[in-house]
Each structure stands twice: as structure tokens, then as C-alpha cells.
Design a protein around this motif. Structure first.
Motif, PDB file in Angstrom:
ATOM      1  N   LYS A   1       0.849  -1.225   0.065  1.00  0.00           N
ATOM      2  CA  LYS A   1      -0.044  -0.021   0.010  1.00  0.00           C
ATOM      3  C   LYS A   1       0.963   1.344   0.011  1.00  0.00           C
ATOM      4  O   LYS A   1       1.896   1.379   0.770  1.00  0.00           O
ATOM      5  CB  LYS A   1      -0.844   0.145   1.388  1.00  0.00           C
ATOM      6  N   GLY A   2       0.739   1.999  -0.908  1.00  0.00           N
ATOM      7  CA  GLY A   2       1.581   3.253  -1.141  1.00  0.00           C
ATOM      8  C   GLY A   2       2.952   3.154  -1.679  1.00  0.00           C
ATOM      9  O   GLY A   2       3.632   4.135  -1.737  1.00  0.00           O
ATOM     10  N   ARG A   3       3.262   2.044  -2.159  1.00  0.00           N
ATOM     11  CA  ARG A   3       4.563   1.978  -3.188  1.00  0.00           C
ATOM     12  C   ARG A   3       4.311   0.647  -3.922  1.00  0.00           C
ATOM     13  O   ARG A   3       3.333   0.012  -3.797  1.00  0.00           O
ATOM     14  CB  ARG A   3       5.548   1.546  -2.098  1.00  0.00           C
TER      15      ARG A   3
END
Length: 78
Positions: A34-36
Motif C-alpha cells: 500500500k502506497g508503494r
């Protein structure tokens, strides 16, 4: 040959996605990040040598392609 740490990390967090004609095995994280971007890596058969990675798998490792190459199906470039 992968180090002990790489083998442990791969066993705990890796999901095998394919193998190339040289016997190198490719992995991605089991759980989506999440987020990468999701991590991708290769365990080489024999000596660790980056030039042993075929072009289609190199593209997948470097996020140029989202889908990993199908076995025996080489990408043809015009």
C-alpha cells in the motif's frame, strides 16, 4: 546463489511467479503493498549475474511490464 537472508525473506514473504529458460526463479511479494510498488526479485540459478536475465523478465523486474511473461512466450518487438 542467494544468501541465507534472501532465502529466508523469500520463504516468508515471496510468491513465485515464474522461471526463465536459464533456471532463474522470479518472485513478488505475497501481500500487495500500500502506497508503494510491490517488490519484485530474482533468485539466480548458479552464479549471480544480472546479464543472465532475459529481456522480457528484465522488463518485468523494472516495472516496464505489469504482467509477467508466459512460459515459452517471448515478447517480439517491432
Amino acid at each position: 546463489m542467494a544468501t541465507v537472508g534472501t532465502r529466508i525473506y523469500t520463504a516468508l514473504f515471496g510468491k513465485r511467479v515464474g522461471e526463465d529458460r536459464f533456471g532463474n526463479v522470479y518472485y513478488t511479494e505475497k501481500t500487495p503493498a500500500k502506497g508503494r510498488r510491490t517488490k519484485r526479485w530474482v533468485i539466480y540459478k548458479g552464479v549471480d549475474e544480472g546479464s543472465k536475465v532475459p529481456a522480457e523478465w528484465h522488463a518485468w523486474l523494472h516495472y516496464t511490464m505489469d504482467a509477467f511473461p508466459a512460459p515459452g512466450n517471448r515478447q517480439k518487438y517491432a
